[in-house]
Scaffold this motif. Structure first.
Motif, PDB file in Angstrom:
ATOM      1  N   ARG A  54      44.182   5.084  15.804  1.00 56.40           N
ATOM      2  CA  ARG A  54      42.827   5.581  15.548  1.00 56.40           C
ATOM      3  C   ARG A  54      42.343   5.092  14.195  1.00 56.40           C
ATOM      4  O   ARG A  54      43.118   5.033  13.246  1.00 56.40           O
ATOM      5  CB  ARG A  54      42.787   7.100  15.546  1.00 56.40           C
ATOM      6  CG  ARG A  54      43.000   7.710  16.888  1.00 56.40           C
ATOM      7  CD  ARG A  54      42.548   9.170  16.900  1.00 56.40           C
ATOM      8  NE  ARG A  54      42.557   9.662  18.245  1.00 56.40           N
ATOM      9  CZ  ARG A  54      41.539   9.523  19.110  1.00 56.40           C
ATOM     10  NH1 ARG A  54      40.457   8.928  18.727  1.00 56.40           N
ATOM     11  NH2 ARG A  54      41.609  10.008  20.319  1.00 56.40           N
ATOM     12  N   LYS A  55      41.067   4.748  14.151  1.00 59.95           N
ATOM     13  CA  LYS A  55      40.368   4.491  12.895  1.00 59.95           C
ATOM     14  C   LYS A  55      39.150   5.378  12.952  1.00 59.95           C
ATOM     15  O   LYS A  55      38.291   5.200  13.813  1.00 59.95           O
ATOM     16  CB  LYS A  55      39.946   3.021  12.775  1.00 59.95           C
ATOM     17  CG  LYS A  55      41.055   2.123  12.338  1.00 59.95           C
ATOM     18  CD  LYS A  55      40.567   0.733  12.016  1.00 59.95           C
ATOM     19  CE  LYS A  55      41.757  -0.130  11.670  1.00 59.95           C
ATOM     20  NZ  LYS A  55      41.474  -1.536  11.692  1.00 59.95           N
ATOM     21  N   ASP A  56      39.118   6.346  12.070  1.00 60.77           N
ATOM     22  CA  ASP A  56      38.060   7.356  12.089  1.00 60.77           C
ATOM     23  C   ASP A  56      38.017   7.987  13.472  1.00 60.77           C
ATOM     24  O   ASP A  56      39.019   8.477  13.946  1.00 60.77           O
ATOM     25  CB  ASP A  56      36.711   6.740  11.692  1.00 60.77           C
ATOM     26  CG  ASP A  56      36.751   6.153  10.284  1.00 60.77           C
ATOM     27  OD1 ASP A  56      37.362   6.789   9.404  1.00 60.77           O
ATOM     28  OD2 ASP A  56      36.191   5.064  10.076  1.00 60.77           O
ATOM     29  N   LYS A  57      36.887   7.941  14.146  1.00 59.21           N
ATOM     30  CA  LYS A  57      36.784   8.578  15.465  1.00 59.21           C
ATOM     31  C   LYS A  57      37.091   7.613  16.614  1.00 59.21           C
ATOM     32  O   LYS A  57      37.024   7.984  17.773  1.00 59.21           O
ATOM     33  CB  LYS A  57      35.389   9.170  15.645  1.00 59.21           C
ATOM     34  CG  LYS A  57      34.275   8.153  15.614  1.00 59.21           C
ATOM     35  CD  LYS A  57      32.927   8.806  15.786  1.00 59.21           C
ATOM     36  CE  LYS A  57      31.843   7.739  15.740  1.00 59.21           C
ATOM     37  NZ  LYS A  57      30.535   8.280  15.992  1.00 59.21           N
ATOM     38  N   PHE A  58      37.448   6.382  16.294  1.00 64.05           N
ATOM     39  CA  PHE A  58      37.663   5.369  17.324  1.00 64.05           C
ATOM     40  C   PHE A  58      39.138   5.213  17.678  1.00 64.05           C
ATOM     41  O   PHE A  58      39.978   4.990  16.816  1.00 64.05           O
ATOM     42  CB  PHE A  58      37.111   4.011  16.871  1.00 64.05           C
ATOM     43  CG  PHE A  58      35.646   4.025  16.617  1.00 64.05           C
ATOM     44  CD1 PHE A  58      34.752   4.089  17.666  1.00 64.05           C
ATOM     45  CD2 PHE A  58      35.166   3.984  15.327  1.00 64.05           C
ATOM     46  CE1 PHE A  58      33.397   4.113  17.447  1.00 64.05           C
ATOM     47  CE2 PHE A  58      33.801   4.002  15.084  1.00 64.05           C
ATOM     48  CZ  PHE A  58      32.910   4.076  16.148  1.00 64.05           C
ATOM     49  N   LYS A  59      39.402   5.304  18.961  1.00 67.83           N
ATOM     50  CA  LYS A  59      40.735   5.044  19.485  1.00 67.83           C
ATOM     51  C   LYS A  59      40.771   3.568  19.874  1.00 67.83           C
ATOM     52  O   LYS A  59      39.858   3.077  20.531  1.00 67.83           O
ATOM     53  CB  LYS A  59      40.971   5.924  20.713  1.00 67.83           C
ATOM     54  CG  LYS A  59      42.293   5.760  21.372  1.00 67.83           C
ATOM     55  CD  LYS A  59      42.352   6.744  22.549  1.00 67.83           C
ATOM     56  CE  LYS A  59      43.537   6.531  23.414  1.00 67.83           C
ATOM     57  NZ  LYS A  59      43.516   7.446  24.574  1.00 67.83           N
ATOM     58  N   GLU A  93      38.411   2.185  22.517  1.00 69.88           N
ATOM     59  CA  GLU A  93      37.095   1.639  22.183  1.00 69.88           C
ATOM     60  C   GLU A  93      37.134   0.128  22.003  1.00 69.88           C
ATOM     61  O   GLU A  93      36.185  -0.561  22.309  1.00 69.88           O
ATOM     62  CB  GLU A  93      36.573   2.261  20.887  1.00 69.88           C
ATOM     63  CG  GLU A  93      35.652   3.434  21.060  1.00 69.88           C
ATOM     64  CD  GLU A  93      36.309   4.668  21.643  1.00 69.88           C
ATOM     65  OE1 GLU A  93      35.744   5.168  22.616  1.00 69.88           O
ATOM     66  OE2 GLU A  93      37.335   5.133  21.157  1.00 69.88           O
TER      67      GLU A  93
END
Length: 154
Positions: A54-59, A93
């Motif tokens: 994950r990076k911030d809200k992105f999987k 994502e």
């Protein structure tokens, strides 16, 4: 062993199966890594490993490593397609791949992906031996991987 023999003139990460199993065991059991293999005549001719992160809200899915005997373009493509489909199935994502050799970068062009130039990982090396210095300065002698251990300790 066959891969190491075929690529004995490259500078690369240790990719023996015992080492990979030790390195990835925790992430595999928590289902954060998947591994695909390509088999022909009951022998493994290629493998890939992919991590979900994950990076911030992105999987997203990050391809950690892909190795293929005899640099078979079709096996590379088949493994890449399998990983991209798996990332899609797992609702990622985006799909990321960094730290690759020139050979692998050429194969990746097949996918018409978005290419972003990032600063390379910095490696420091020094040799007073001109032969070694010339060898290290030739980017075709390096086969980098994202499977360096740091990524798996998060």
């Amino acid at each position: 062993k066959k891969y190491i023999k075929e690529n004995k003139n490259l500078i690369e990460l240790n990719r023996e199966s015992k080492w990979n199993n030790w390195l990835m065991h925790k992430k595999i059991t928590s289902k954060k890594i998947w591994v695909f293999k390509s088999v022909k005549n009951n022998k493994i001719i290629g493998y890939s490993a992919c991590l979900i992160d994950r990076k911030d809200k992105f999987k997203y899915a990050q391809l950690l490593d892909v190795l293929v005997l005899k640099n078979n373009d079709q096996v590379y493509k088949d493994l890449m397609i399998a990983n991209i489909k798996e990332a899609y199935k797992r609702n990622c994502e985006y799909f990321e791949y960094r730290n690759s050799s020139n050979v692998k970068q050429e194969i990746l062009k097949f996918f018409s992906s978005i290419r972003i130039k990032l600063k390379h990982n910095t490696f420091y090396y020094k040799s007073n031996n001109d032969k070694i210095k010339n060898f290290l300065n030739n980017k075709n002698n390096w086969n980098p991987s994202s499977l360096d251990g740091d990524i798996l300790t998060k």
